[in-house]
Design a protein around this motif. Sequence first.
Motif, PDB file in Angstrom:
ATOM      1  N   GLY A   2     -13.389  21.880  85.793  1.00  0.00           N
ATOM      2  CA  GLY A   2     -14.108  23.145  85.929  1.00  0.00           C
ATOM      3  C   GLY A   2     -14.411  23.466  87.378  1.00  0.00           C
ATOM      4  O   GLY A   2     -14.356  24.632  87.794  1.00  0.00           O
ATOM      5  N   VAL A   3     -14.732  22.427  88.168  1.00  0.00           N
ATOM      6  CA  VAL A   3     -14.998  22.645  89.592  1.00  0.00           C
ATOM      7  C   VAL A   3     -13.723  23.051  90.320  1.00  0.00           C
ATOM      8  O   VAL A   3     -13.722  23.971  91.143  1.00  0.00           O
ATOM      9  CB  VAL A   3     -15.607  21.372  90.219  1.00  0.00           C
ATOM     10  N   ILE A   4     -12.621  22.358  90.019  1.00  0.00           N
ATOM     11  CA  ILE A   4     -11.350  22.635  90.703  1.00  0.00           C
ATOM     12  C   ILE A   4     -10.875  24.049  90.415  1.00  0.00           C
ATOM     13  O   ILE A   4     -10.419  24.766  91.309  1.00  0.00           O
ATOM     14  CB  ILE A   4     -10.287  21.609  90.270  1.00  0.00           C
ATOM     15  N   PHE A   5     -10.981  24.472  89.151  1.00  0.00           N
ATOM     16  CA  PHE A   5     -10.465  25.784  88.761  1.00  0.00           C
ATOM     17  C   PHE A   5     -11.571  26.830  88.621  1.00  0.00           C
ATOM     18  O   PHE A   5     -11.387  27.833  87.924  1.00  0.00           O
ATOM     19  CB  PHE A   5      -9.685  25.666  87.444  1.00  0.00           C
ATOM     20  N   TYR A   6     -12.684  26.610  89.305  1.00  0.00           N
ATOM     21  CA  TYR A   6     -13.795  27.560  89.215  1.00  0.00           C
ATOM     22  C   TYR A   6     -13.411  28.973  89.655  1.00  0.00           C
ATOM     23  O   TYR A   6     -13.807  29.938  88.999  1.00  0.00           O
ATOM     24  CB  TYR A   6     -14.980  27.050  90.030  1.00  0.00           C
ATOM     25  N   PRO A   7     -12.654  29.147  90.774  1.00  0.00           N
ATOM     26  CA  PRO A   7     -12.268  30.522  91.156  1.00  0.00           C
ATOM     27  C   PRO A   7     -11.495  31.243  90.056  1.00  0.00           C
ATOM     28  O   PRO A   7     -11.727  32.427  89.800  1.00  0.00           O
ATOM     29  CB  PRO A   7     -11.397  30.305  92.394  1.00  0.00           C
ATOM     30  N   LEU A   8     -10.576  30.520  89.397  1.00  0.00           N
ATOM     31  CA  LEU A   8      -9.809  31.124  88.304  1.00  0.00           C
ATOM     32  C   LEU A   8     -10.716  31.436  87.129  1.00  0.00           C
ATOM     33  O   LEU A   8     -10.573  32.480  86.476  1.00  0.00           O
ATOM     34  CB  LEU A   8      -8.694  30.169  87.874  1.00  0.00           C
ATOM     35  N   LEU A   9     -11.676  30.563  86.890  1.00  0.00           N
ATOM     36  CA  LEU A   9     -12.622  30.774  85.795  1.00  0.00           C
ATOM     37  C   LEU A   9     -13.462  32.023  86.042  1.00  0.00           C
ATOM     38  O   LEU A   9     -13.795  32.754  85.105  1.00  0.00           O
ATOM     39  CB  LEU A   9     -13.523  29.546  85.664  1.00  0.00           C
ATOM     40  N   GLN A  11     -12.463  34.693  87.778  1.00  0.00           N
ATOM     41  CA  GLN A  11     -11.624  35.888  87.676  1.00  0.00           C
ATOM     42  C   GLN A  11     -11.325  36.254  86.229  1.00  0.00           C
ATOM     43  O   GLN A  11     -11.365  37.414  85.845  1.00  0.00           O
ATOM     44  CB  GLN A  11     -10.307  35.653  88.429  1.00  0.00           C
ATOM     45  N   ASN A  12     -10.991  35.231  85.438  1.00  0.00           N
ATOM     46  CA  ASN A  12     -10.642  35.463  84.035  1.00  0.00           C
ATOM     47  C   ASN A  12     -11.100  34.249  83.222  1.00  0.00           C
ATOM     48  O   ASN A  12     -10.404  33.238  83.184  1.00  0.00           O
ATOM     49  CB  ASN A  12      -9.129  35.675  83.882  1.00  0.00           C
ATOM     50  N   PRO A  13     -12.258  34.332  82.577  1.00  0.00           N
ATOM     51  CA  PRO A  13     -12.809  33.160  81.867  1.00  0.00           C
ATOM     52  C   PRO A  13     -11.865  32.585  80.820  1.00  0.00           C
ATOM     53  O   PRO A  13     -11.753  31.361  80.701  1.00  0.00           O
ATOM     54  CB  PRO A  13     -14.080  33.706  81.225  1.00  0.00           C
ATOM     55  N   VAL A  14     -11.194  33.438  80.054  1.00  0.00           N
ATOM     56  CA  VAL A  14     -10.301  32.938  79.001  1.00  0.00           C
ATOM     57  C   VAL A  14      -9.126  32.186  79.617  1.00  0.00           C
ATOM     58  O   VAL A  14      -8.772  31.076  79.184  1.00  0.00           O
ATOM     59  CB  VAL A  14      -9.797  34.096  78.126  1.00  0.00           C
ATOM     60  N   LEU A  15      -8.514  32.776  80.653  1.00  0.00           N
ATOM     61  CA  LEU A  15      -7.413  32.118  81.348  1.00  0.00           C
ATOM     62  C   LEU A  15      -7.888  30.814  81.988  1.00  0.00           C
ATOM     63  O   LEU A  15      -7.212  29.785  81.910  1.00  0.00           O
ATOM     64  CB  LEU A  15      -6.827  33.052  82.413  1.00  0.00           C
ATOM     65  N   GLY A  16      -9.063  30.868  82.612  1.00  0.00           N
ATOM     66  CA  GLY A  16      -9.600  29.685  83.265  1.00  0.00           C
ATOM     67  C   GLY A  16      -9.834  28.541  82.293  1.00  0.00           C
ATOM     68  O   GLY A  16      -9.483  27.393  82.571  1.00  0.00           O
ATOM     69  N   ILE A  17     -10.426  28.850  81.129  1.00  0.00           N
ATOM     70  CA  ILE A  17     -10.682  27.817  80.127  1.00  0.00           C
ATOM     71  C   ILE A  17      -9.357  27.227  79.621  1.00  0.00           C
ATOM     72  O   ILE A  17      -9.221  26.007  79.457  1.00  0.00           O
ATOM     73  CB  ILE A  17     -11.506  28.391  78.969  1.00  0.00           C
ATOM     74  N   VAL A  19      -6.483  27.049  81.225  1.00  0.00           N
ATOM     75  CA  VAL A  19      -5.892  26.215  82.277  1.00  0.00           C
ATOM     76  C   VAL A  19      -6.647  24.891  82.405  1.00  0.00           C
ATOM     77  O   VAL A  19      -6.037  23.828  82.587  1.00  0.00           O
ATOM     78  CB  VAL A  19      -5.886  26.980  83.616  1.00  0.00           C
ATOM     79  N   ILE A  20      -7.990  24.942  82.310  1.00  0.00           N
ATOM     80  CA  ILE A  20      -8.791  23.713  82.396  1.00  0.00           C
ATOM     81  C   ILE A  20      -8.426  22.752  81.264  1.00  0.00           C
ATOM     82  O   ILE A  20      -8.246  21.552  81.484  1.00  0.00           O
ATOM     83  CB  ILE A  20     -10.294  24.052  82.359  1.00  0.00           C
ATOM     84  N   LEU A  21      -8.288  23.275  80.057  1.00  0.00           N
ATOM     85  CA  LEU A  21      -7.941  22.423  78.923  1.00  0.00           C
ATOM     86  C   LEU A  21      -6.543  21.838  79.085  1.00  0.00           C
ATOM     87  O   LEU A  21      -6.320  20.639  78.827  1.00  0.00           O
ATOM     88  CB  LEU A  21      -8.027  23.229  77.620  1.00  0.00           C
ATOM     89  N   LEU A  22      -5.584  22.658  79.528  1.00  0.00           N
ATOM     90  CA  LEU A  22      -4.215  22.175  79.694  1.00  0.00           C
ATOM     91  C   LEU A  22      -4.118  21.171  80.838  1.00  0.00           C
ATOM     92  O   LEU A  22      -3.392  20.174  80.752  1.00  0.00           O
ATOM     93  CB  LEU A  22      -3.263  23.348  79.922  1.00  0.00           C
ATOM     94  N   ALA A  23      -4.868  21.427  81.926  1.00  0.00           N
ATOM     95  CA  ALA A  23      -4.874  20.489  83.045  1.00  0.00           C
ATOM     96  C   ALA A  23      -5.476  19.148  82.627  1.00  0.00           C
ATOM     97  O   ALA A  23      -4.972  18.083  82.999  1.00  0.00           O
ATOM     98  CB  ALA A  23      -5.651  21.079  84.217  1.00  0.00           C
TER      99      ALA A  23
END
Length: 203
Positions: A2-9, A11-17, A19-23
């Motif tokens: 969540g910290v690493i992909f916080y900027p993406l989260l 911008q787009n919470p659904v996309l960010g979540i 990506v976090i799960l897949l990562a």
Amino acid sequence: MGVIFYPLLGQNPVLGIGVILLASFSVLAHEMGHALVSRHYDLEPMVQLFAFGGLTHHRPARRPRDEFLITAAGPGVNFLLAIILYLVAPASDGLLAAVLLYGTWINVIWGLYNLAPIYPLDGGLILMIATRKLVRGIRADRIVHGVGLVLAVLGVIYGVARSEFWIMLLTGLLGVQNWRMLQALESHPLRHETDKHSQVRGL
């Protein structure tokens, strides 16, 4: 993650979540690659996940070849997963396709990062296996940790030049670990042994 992909989260919470799960799954898949091969050799693996990745513990391998295959399996799973995600992405739509493409690059980068010849990354462990076949005694370890320290310092310099905080942090931590390993080798009781003792040491 969540910290690493916080900027993406942000911008787009659904996309960010997504990506976090897949990562997170990609990190687990990497460690399971190590674990499955070590289990094939009956080495009783155990996977441990932590802040920036994971570790797979197992009993010592019987042969360097076995250790090499166990170590290479982690990045190999990431590259295989990247190929699968890349092939599936065009058949998907919208956010799912974007998540899969992010996952493709995450697995490529994660696989390549782990192949960097910096101990204790997989590339550093492979370098250790190869170096110990060519150089006897603790000199092999000294070479591997020296190479790791130099590459880690170069990584920190690159991170500073590009203002990449995560590169600075990760390579900095690796550099500190290799520096400590070198310091420990300097106090090793076998440090002053001559080459005539190498066969006994190997035995």
